[in-house]
Design an enzyme around this catalytic site. Structure first.
Site, PDB file in Angstrom:
ATOM      1  N   HIS A 360       0.778  -1.272   0.184  1.00  0.00           N
ATOM      2  CA  HIS A 360       0.086  -0.054  -0.073  1.00  0.00           C
ATOM      3  C   HIS A 360       0.963   1.021  -0.080  1.00  0.00           C
ATOM      4  CE1 HIS A 360      -2.751   3.033   1.894  1.00  0.00           C
ATOM      5  NE2 HIS A 360      -3.737   2.207   1.511  1.00  0.00           N
ATOM      6  N   ASP A 437       3.232  -4.445   7.978  1.00  0.00           N
ATOM      7  CA  ASP A 437       2.135  -3.721   7.875  1.00  0.00           C
ATOM      8  C   ASP A 437       0.840  -4.751   8.058  1.00  0.00           C
ATOM      9  OD1 ASP A 437      -0.394  -2.617   7.037  1.00  0.00           O
ATOM     10  OD2 ASP A 437       0.472  -1.747   5.271  1.00  0.00           O
ATOM     11  N   GLN A 440      -4.349  -4.976   6.686  1.00  0.00           N
ATOM     12  CA  GLN A 440      -5.114  -5.860   6.361  1.00  0.00           C
ATOM     13  C   GLN A 440      -5.339  -7.368   6.699  1.00  0.00           C
ATOM     14  OE1 GLN A 440      -7.677  -5.200   4.220  1.00  0.00           O
ATOM     15  NE2 GLN A 440      -6.960  -3.221   3.448  1.00  0.00           N
ATOM     16  N   LYS A 463     -10.233  -0.902  10.509  1.00  0.00           N
ATOM     17  CA  LYS A 463     -10.286  -2.046   9.694  1.00  0.00           C
ATOM     18  C   LYS A 463     -10.702  -3.286  10.490  1.00  0.00           C
ATOM     19  CE  LYS A 463      -7.308   0.164   6.335  1.00  0.00           C
ATOM     20  NZ  LYS A 463      -7.910   0.361   4.985  1.00  0.00           N
ATOM     21  N   CYS A 601      -4.900   2.656  -3.627  1.00  0.00           N
ATOM     22  CA  CYS A 601      -3.673   3.223  -3.184  1.00  0.00           C
ATOM     23  C   CYS A 601      -2.528   2.200  -3.095  1.00  0.00           C
ATOM     24  CB  CYS A 601      -3.891   3.567  -1.500  1.00  0.00           C
ATOM     25  SG  CYS A 601      -5.027   4.826  -1.324  1.00  0.00           S
TER      26      CYS A 601
HETATM   27  N1  PMP Z   1      -1.692  -0.704   4.579  1.00  0.00           N
HETATM   28  C1  PMP Z   1      -2.620  -1.442   3.955  1.00  0.00           C
HETATM   29  C2  PMP Z   1      -2.381  -2.755   3.577  1.00  0.00           C
HETATM   30  C3  PMP Z   1      -3.703  -0.844   3.945  1.00  0.00           C
HETATM   31  O1  PMP Z   1      -4.620  -1.654   3.303  1.00  0.00           O
HETATM   32  C4  PMP Z   1      -4.237   0.321   4.252  1.00  0.00           C
HETATM   33  C5  PMP Z   1      -5.466   1.022   4.302  1.00  0.00           C
HETATM   34  N2  PMP Z   1      -6.413   0.779   2.942  1.00  0.00           N
HETATM   35  C6  PMP Z   1      -3.221   1.166   4.851  1.00  0.00           C
HETATM   36  C7  PMP Z   1      -2.075   0.690   4.979  1.00  0.00           C
HETATM   37  C8  PMP Z   1      -3.395   2.456   5.617  1.00  0.00           C
HETATM   38  O2  PMP Z   1      -4.238   2.530   6.583  1.00  0.00           O
HETATM   39  P1  PMP Z   1      -4.857   3.868   7.148  1.00  0.00           P
HETATM   40  O3  PMP Z   1      -5.352   4.575   6.012  1.00  0.00           O
HETATM   41  O4  PMP Z   1      -5.904   3.277   8.022  1.00  0.00           O
HETATM   42  O5  PMP Z   1      -3.685   4.484   7.847  1.00  0.00           O
END
Ligand code: PMP
Length: 644
Positions: A360, A437, A440, A463, A601
């Site tokens: 991401h 990270d 997910q 999430k 993203c």
């Molecule tokens: N890493 C991953 C794998 C994600 O899916 C996301 C959110 N889509 C993020 C980081 C960023 O998370 P946040 O927007 O809650 O900071």
């Protein structure tokens, strides 16, 4: 409490309802209340809040505090609050004692048992020894909340009401004695109780590893692995009650474009169960204060709630200590924190940072910024055509200049579950720390940061059925204790002069200023909820949903599924020939179905597959096969419209 109007001397409906409310108050899930019942009475808070510790410069402990708020606190407390803080706000079972003594007084005149109705012994049994919530012990020695058996006993009384109740030859309706009838008691047991096993531990602090909140008591495990819908339903029959779960999420009753909402955008954010919503409201209604720095009651409550949430997080991911848990706004802020502290400390000119192609943007851009600043380089682990990490290529990337490896556990764009344990072990074999990270992964699988041996693990509350604006950085103590703070301000210092500042230790030194207190507390409630449902059961059910959806989507003409890894979590990414992804998203929205369409993203991984965007339904454990059927029918309709 009303007087007994009937010569029978038996308790009337209101009395029994009051009794029932008192019992339900002690249960872990919200319970239906009879209208007009005032609730519990609160005992005076004799000792003040146990966390109201003297602050620096205060020579003696603060005097005991009592306030009208304490009474409200007890009477309005959600059930989970009981489990967590029962010791702080003793509840006096005054109604109950009055009720029992009145039953005793009238027992000589009329035997309730003659009517086959609950009598004194039954009432005592109903409440057992646990009816008293006794004086608060010290915070450190708080016992687990009592394991109430009450509703089993109540259920047996429902059984009594099923039998014809008779005196002599005449059948006597319970209601004619102003007693609750079968329907009243069934009502009490309805909804939550029909799906809730009452012998589940009431303690949020000690969730059962195999919670039975939503599962039948047979001990039978669902049989998974088959992709047929009938087998998903078979799994449900064996224990997973998705309809019961759905009732916990108020927003799932919402309608969109006149259709019931189908929420397939769970990878973007998840919905919140009522217990989380209530917990946040409860914080603002009864606990709201800044934390850590006052000797007053609400500061103590807020501090307790906030630090309690930190403990829950530590337990949920099996951190060694709550001190290893830093609250941040979310994964993005968490990775920025790590890049600006750990990264800044370790990475210099000519050094290398390894990420994967699946990342991401939140796990790319902070490293890019750091690399730009210090003159370092980003190296990328490639994936195969299924979207799976190529471990051999990864090994080849590591060298003496590699200072940090940061990889996702689950790809948000493809759903790939990465071999994170191997990635960590390989990194460590070269002496390189690994950041995970977990944005997910944490809501879909059991995470054990110690077993993984992750150096850092980051996730977002929103999430995992918690609020937005709160997230977590877990860091090994050996790292955290050597890190400089990244933001300065209040809350993170031990002493300040104009010449010299002494910082707090971890985690406070990384939490400058007033944090998102209420939402941290909400996150704690969300983790309790997930624990009660059971993360392994969630994982199995979602796996079946994904299998089912994949099976139905793949054969549709024009569909290209992107991301076909052997191990995937709850994400289905695809394109439909002849349609822009946003057109598919808009058509689904007309049917009330929310999916993400776009680049998620995660542009580098989509470009690896030659696309700029996909349609991405992503599932949570409150989704159903019927919802997938509806989604499939829309995609089928679009696909056939194009062919004609
Ligand atoms: N890493 C991953 C794998 C994600 O899916 C996301 C959110 N889509 C993020 C980081 C960023 O998370 P946040 O927007 O809650 O900071």
């Amino acid at each position: 409490m009303s007087e007994y109007p009937e010569p029978s001397g038996l308790p009337d409906l209101e009395n029994l309802a009051s009794l029932a409310n008192e019992m339900f108050q002690a249960l872990p899930n919200a319970a239906p209340f009879f209208a007009g019942i005032s609730g519990l009475q609160a005992a005076p808070n004799a000792g003040g809040h146990p966390a109201a510790r003297p602050q620096a410069g205060v020579t003696s402990a603060p005097p005991p505090m009592t306030s009208p708020a304490v009474e409200r606190h007890a009477s309005a407390a959600p059930n989970y609050y009981f489990a967590e803080n029962a010791n702080q706000y003793p509840l006096a079972p005054i109604h109950l004692e009055q009720l029992i003594s009145q039953v005793e007084q009238t027992a000589a005149q009329v035997s309730p048992q003659a009517f086959g109705l609950p009598g004194e012994a039954d009432l005592r049994e109903l409440l057992g020894e646990n009816r008293f919530v006794t004086q608060a012990p010290a915070a450190a020695t708080r016992p687990a909340a009592p394991d109430l058996k009450v509703p089993h006993a109540l259920e047996s009384h429902v059984g009594n009401y099923h039998q014809p109740q008779s005196v002599g030859s005449d059948r006597v309706a319970a209601q004619s004695l102003h007693l609750p009838g079968e329907s009243d008691i069934q009502q009490l047991l309805a909804a939550e109780f029909s799906v809730t096993r009452f012998d589940a531990p009431a303690s949020a602090a000690t969730p059962a590893p195999d919670s039975r909140f939503y599962f039948l008591d047979s001990g039978a495990q669902p049989v998974f692995g088959n992709t047929l819908k009938t087998n998903v339903f078979a799994a449900e029959q064996q224990g997973f009650d998705v309809n019961a779960i759905r009732r916990d999420f108020p927003i799932l009753a919402e309608r969109v474009n006149g259709k019931p909402l189908v929420w397939f955008d769970n990878a973007a954010t998840t919905h919140k169960p009522k217990v989380v919503i209530d917990r946040i409201s409860y914080f603002y209604e009864h606990e709201n204060s800044n934390i850590h720095r006052a000797a007053h009651e609400l500061a103590a409550r807020a501090t307790d709630a906030y630090e309690g949430a930190r403990n829950k997080v530590a337990k949920f991911i099996n951190a060694r200590s709550a001190d290893d848990i830093i609250f941040v706004r979310g994964t993005t802020e968490g990775i920025n924190l790590i890049a600006n502290t750990f990264g800044k400390q370790r990475v210099g000119e000519g050094d290398e940072i390894i990420v994967s192609q699946l990342e991401h943007h939140a796990n790319i851009v902070p490293w890019y910024l750091l690399a730009q600043r210090v003159g370092a380089k980003i190296r990328v682990i490639p994936v195969d055509d299924n979207g799976q990490i190529l471990l051999d290529e990864y090994r080849k990337l590591i060298n003496s200049r590699t200072k940090i490896i940061s990889v996702t556990q689950v790809s948000n764009a493809l759903g790939t579950v990465t071999p994170i344990k191997e990635i960590i072990d390989i990194g460590h074999s070269f002496g390189v720390p690994v950041i995970v990270d977990g944005a997910q992964s944490v809501s879909h699988m059991r995470v054990n940061v110690q077993a993984l041996d992750a150096d850092f693990f980051v996730f977002s509350g929103h999430k995992i059925f918690g609020p937005t604006g709160i997230g977590v950085v877990y860091g090994k103590a050996e790292h955290l204790q050597h890190l400089e703070p990244w933001q300065g301000g209040g809350n993170m210092i031990a002493d300040v002069t104009f010449e010299r500042v002494v910082f707090q230790g971890a985690p406070n030194r990384f939490e400058a200023g007033t944090g998102n207190i209420a939402d941290a507390v909400g996150l704690g409630a969300a983790l309790d909820y997930v624990d009660r449902v059971g993360i392994e059961r969630i994982a199995r059910y979602e796996h079946d949903l994904l299998d089912y959806a994949t099976h139905r989507l793949r054969p549709i003409p024009g569909v290209r599924i992107i991301g076909t890894a052997a191990d995937k979590a709850s994400v289905l990414s695809f394109t439909l020939a002849g349609y822009k992804t946003e057109e598919v998203g808009a058509e689904l929205n007309r049917e009330g179905i929310a999916v993400r369409s776009g680049h998620h993203c995660a542009q580098p991984i989509l470009r690896r597959f030659g696309v700029e965007a996909t349609v991405r339904p992503s599932f949570a454990f409150y989704n159903t096969c019927e919802e997938i059927d509806l989604f499939i029918s829309v995609v089928q309709r679009l696909a056939s419209a194009r062919r004609n």
